[in-house]
Write a protein that holds these residues in place. Structure first.
Motif, PDB file in Angstrom:
ATOM      1  N   GLY A 249      -4.889  -5.352 -12.535  1.00 39.73           N
ATOM      2  CA  GLY A 249      -5.850  -4.420 -13.025  1.00 39.73           C
ATOM      3  C   GLY A 249      -5.916  -3.155 -12.451  1.00 39.73           C
ATOM      4  N   LEU A 250      -5.958  -3.326 -11.131  1.00 46.77           N
ATOM      5  CA  LEU A 250      -6.064  -2.207 -10.148  1.00 46.77           C
ATOM      6  C   LEU A 250      -4.757  -1.023 -10.483  1.00 46.77           C
ATOM      7  N   LEU A 251      -3.352  -1.536 -10.397  1.00 47.92           N
ATOM      8  CA  LEU A 251      -2.484  -0.637 -10.788  1.00 47.92           C
ATOM      9  C   LEU A 251      -2.433  -0.313 -12.223  1.00 47.92           C
ATOM     10  N   LEU A 252      -2.482  -0.921 -13.138  1.00 51.79           N
ATOM     11  CA  LEU A 252      -2.596  -0.445 -14.503  1.00 51.79           C
ATOM     12  C   LEU A 252      -3.739   0.711 -14.505  1.00 51.79           C
TER      13      LEU A 252
ATOM     14  N   ASP B 212      -1.145  -0.741   2.087  1.00 50.75           N
ATOM     15  CA  ASP B 212      -0.849   0.742   2.931  1.00 50.75           C
ATOM     16  C   ASP B 212      -0.405   1.628   1.839  1.00 50.75           C
ATOM     17  N   GLU B 213       0.567   1.418   0.743  1.00 52.37           N
ATOM     18  CA  GLU B 213       0.860   2.496  -0.084  1.00 52.37           C
ATOM     19  C   GLU B 213      -0.167   2.652  -1.212  1.00 52.37           C
ATOM     20  N   LEU B 214      -1.101   1.863  -1.392  1.00 51.12           N
ATOM     21  CA  LEU B 214      -2.219   1.779  -2.068  1.00 51.12           C
ATOM     22  C   LEU B 214      -3.381   2.611  -1.497  1.00 51.12           C
ATOM     23  N   GLY B 215      -3.270   3.124  -0.318  1.00 52.36           N
ATOM     24  CA  GLY B 215      -4.063   3.809   0.367  1.00 52.36           C
ATOM     25  C   GLY B 215      -5.499   2.889   0.969  1.00 52.36           C
ATOM     26  N   LEU B 216      -5.133   1.332   1.139  1.00 51.26           N
ATOM     27  CA  LEU B 216      -6.157   0.577   1.394  1.00 51.26           C
ATOM     28  C   LEU B 216      -6.090   0.072   2.753  1.00 51.26           C
ATOM     29  N   ARG B 217      -5.381   0.740   3.558  1.00 53.48           N
ATOM     30  CA  ARG B 217      -5.124   0.136   4.983  1.00 53.48           C
ATOM     31  C   ARG B 217      -6.406   0.066   5.814  1.00 53.48           C
TER      32      ARG B 217
ATOM     33  N   ASP C 242       4.633   5.075  -7.996  1.00 50.29           N
ATOM     34  CA  ASP C 242       4.278   6.209  -7.415  1.00 50.29           C
ATOM     35  C   ASP C 242       2.718   6.639  -8.107  1.00 50.29           C
ATOM     36  N   PHE C 243       2.548   6.362  -9.338  1.00 47.68           N
ATOM     37  CA  PHE C 243       1.385   6.862 -10.045  1.00 47.68           C
ATOM     38  C   PHE C 243       0.166   6.002  -9.305  1.00 47.68           C
ATOM     39  N   ALA C 244       0.387   4.910  -8.750  1.00 46.07           N
ATOM     40  CA  ALA C 244      -0.541   4.080  -8.075  1.00 46.07           C
ATOM     41  C   ALA C 244      -1.073   4.436  -6.450  1.00 46.07           C
ATOM     42  N   ARG C 245      -0.046   5.023  -6.032  1.00 45.39           N
ATOM     43  CA  ARG C 245      -0.245   5.416  -4.559  1.00 45.39           C
ATOM     44  C   ARG C 245      -1.188   6.258  -3.973  1.00 45.39           C
ATOM     45  N   ARG C 246      -1.897   6.170  -2.945  1.00 40.82           N
ATOM     46  CA  ARG C 246      -3.070   6.960  -2.648  1.00 40.82           C
ATOM     47  C   ARG C 246      -2.888   7.354  -0.872  1.00 40.82           C
ATOM     48  N   PRO C 247      -2.874   8.287  -0.509  1.00 44.68           N
ATOM     49  CA  PRO C 247      -2.846   8.610   0.913  1.00 44.68           C
ATOM     50  C   PRO C 247      -3.836   7.799   1.764  1.00 44.68           C
TER      51      PRO C 247
END
Length: 410
Positions: free
Chosen positions: A19-22, A56-61, A405-410
Motif C-alpha cells: 500500500g505504501l509503495l503503490l 533506509d531507501e524509503l527514508g524511514l531509517r 525510484d518513485f518510492a524513495r525518500r531521502p
C-alpha cells in the motif's frame, strides 16, 4: 458501490508495504484490515538486513530507530550445560550485521503513518475481505464485512490477496497448490529475561523439549515445538507447568521463573503449514506473501519474504496500474521474479524439517547431555565458507528487492 485502482486485502507486512509503495507511485490504493488495530501477540517480529536496507531507501531509517527493538547478532546452543555460539552475523555484507526484533504492531503502524500523507492511500480497519467478485471470468474486486456486520463491495482494477495462509480470497479464487507435510506445530509463550541470561537467539534441544528462545530485551519470546496435531491431547493430559519444568532440565538459569507460564491461556498455538500456489494469480487477482506461499517458522523468514514480494509487485505493476492496463502477463512477471527465493527457502525448510526438526521433536536429537560439541558442529565452525552460508541465507536470502525510484525518500 466503492471503487479503487488497487484493492489490498490484509494489513500485515506485505499489505502495508504494498500500500505504501503503490501510493508513493501515485496509484489509488485501499488496504482492508479486519482488526481494529495491529496489536496481536506472537506475530513474527524479525526484521532482516534486507528489509532494514529497504526502510533506509524509503527514508524511514530514523522512524524505525525510534521503535523499541533488540538486535540479534548470534545464535547460541546450550550443549552439555554450556552455551556455545554456532553462528554469527558479524561477517554479513552490507551495513546491517544483525536481525532486529521489533514488535510487528509497531512496524505496521510506522508503515501506516508513512503512507497516510499520500493522497491515493486509504486504510480501512475493522474491515475484512470475505470473497471475490467475478464478472465475465475476471476478478473485479472483493466483498467485505465490517466488525459491526456491515457488508459491501469494492471494485478494483487489481485485487491483491495479502491475507495470510488462511486467505479467504485465495480460497475464493480456487487456485491449486503444492503442500508438504510438516512434522511439528508451535507453542508460543513469554518468559521474563534477566540481565545475566545469554543474549541473541538460543535454540534448546533436549530429550523432552525443543525450544527456540528469542531475546526481546526484558523477556524471552519462546517457541516450543510439538508433534503435529498433538496440541489438544497435550493440553488435556498435562498441566501447563510441564513446559517450564522440562525447560529447567536443560536451562537451569530458568529455575527462578518456573511459574512464568500461569495457564494454558498463556500458550498460543501456531498451526505450521508449508505450501505454495502453482499459480499466484488469475485475471484481476494476485496473491503474495503467505497467501501465495505459507512458510514454516524455521529461520523466521516469512515476514521478509512477504515484504520482498510486495516490493517486486509494486515495481512491476505500478506503471500498469497508473494506465489501468494490468494483464495476466504482468502478474506472471511478479511470480517469476519471486519464485526462486521462495523455492530455495522452502527447500531449505523442508531439509531442516527432515534432518533436524523431526528428530528433535521425537527426542532423537538431544544436545543437552552432550559431553562435547558434536563433530558436525565442530566441522561447521572450522570451515569459513560453510560457517558463513547459513547466516547469509537466514539474514539476506537470495534476490533481495530494492525500493523503486518513485518510492524513495531521502
Amino acid at each position: 458501490m466503492e471503487r479503487t485502482t488497487c484493492l489490498v486485502a490484509g494489513g500485515g507486512p506485505a499489505g502495508m508495504m504494498l500500500g505504501l509503495l503503490l501510493a508513493r507511485g501515485g496509484v489509488e490504493v485501499t488496504v482492508l484490515e479486519k482488526h481494529g488495530d495491529f496489536l496481536r501477540d506472537f506475530r513474527g517480529d524479525t526484521v532482516h538486513p534486507t528489509t532494514l536496507e529497504l526502510l533506509d531507501e524509503l527514508g524511514l531509517r530514523d522512524e524505525f530507530a525510534k521503535l523499541p527493538h533488540r538486535r540479534i547478532n548470534s545464535i547460541q546452543l546450550p550443549i552439555g550445560g554450556r552455551m556455545e555460539t554456532v553462528a554469527s552475523f558479524a561477517d554479513l555484507p552490507g551495513r546491517y550485521k544483525y536481525v532486529a526484533m521489533v514488535p510487528q504492531w509497531d512496524l505496521l503502524e510506522m508503515l501506516a503513518r508513512a503512507a497516510d500523507p499520500e493522497p491515493g492511500f486509504r486504510l480501512r480497519m475493522n474491515t475484512e475481505a470475505t470473497d471475490l467478485i467475478h464478472e465475465q471470468g475476471r476478478v473485479v474486486g472483493a466483498r467485505y464485512r465490517t466488525k459491526d456486520g456491515e457488508t459491501g463491495e469494492i471494485r478494483a482494477d487489481l485485487t491483491v490477496a495479502c491475507d495470510g495462509r488462511t486467505s479467504a480470497l485465495r480460497a475464493s479464487a480456487g487456485l491449486g497448490s503444492r503442500r508438504w507435510a510438516t512434522p511439528f506445530d508451535v507453542w508460543w509463550f513469554r518468559i521474563p529475561r534477566n540481565d545475566t541470561d545469554p543474549a541473541g537467539i538460543v535454540p534448546v534441544l533436549s530429550a523432552s523439549r525443543v525450544v527456540i528462545m528469542l531475546d526481546r530485551g526484558d523477556y524471552w519470546q519462546c517457541a516450543t515445538l510439538i508433534a503435529k496435531g498433538s496440541d489438544p491431547a497435550q493440553r488435556q493430559s498435562q498441566p501447563v507447568d510441564v513446559i517450564m519444568r522440562s525447560l529447567n532440565d536443560v536451562v537451569p538459569w530458568f529455575a527462578d521463573r518456573l511459574d512464568a507460564v500461569h495457564s494454558w491461556d498463556d500458550v498460543k498455538l501456531l498451526d505450521v503449514k508449508l505450501d505454495r500456489l502453482d499459480r499466484w494469480y488469475t485475471d484481476g487477482l494476485l496473491c503474495i506473501g503467505d497467501a501465495a506461499h505459507a512458510m514454516s517458522p524455521v529461520g523466521a523468514v516469512g515476514i521478509n519474504l512477504a515484504v520482498q514480494d510486495a516490493v517486486a509487485a509494486a515495481r512491476i505493476l505500478t506503471p500498469k496500474l497508473l494506465s489501468h492496463s494490468v494483464t495476466r502477463s504482468d502478474l506472471a512477471r511478479v511470480q517469476r521474479r519471486r519464485t526462486p527465493p521462495t523455492v530455495v527457502t522452502q527447500t531449505v525448510q523442508r531439509i531442516a524439517h527432515a534432518q533436524a526438526i523431526a528428530p528433535a521433536v521425537s527426542g532423537e536429537l538431544n544436545l543437552s547431555n552432550a559431553r562435547r560439541t558434536p563433530r558436525t558442529l565442530r566441522v561447521f565452525r572450522r570451515i569459513p565458507l560453510i560457517r558463513s552460508l547459513p547466516p547469509f541465507l537466514l539474514a539476506r536470502g537470495i534476490l533481495p528487492e530494492h525500493a523503486p525510484d518513485f518510492a524513495r525518500r531521502p
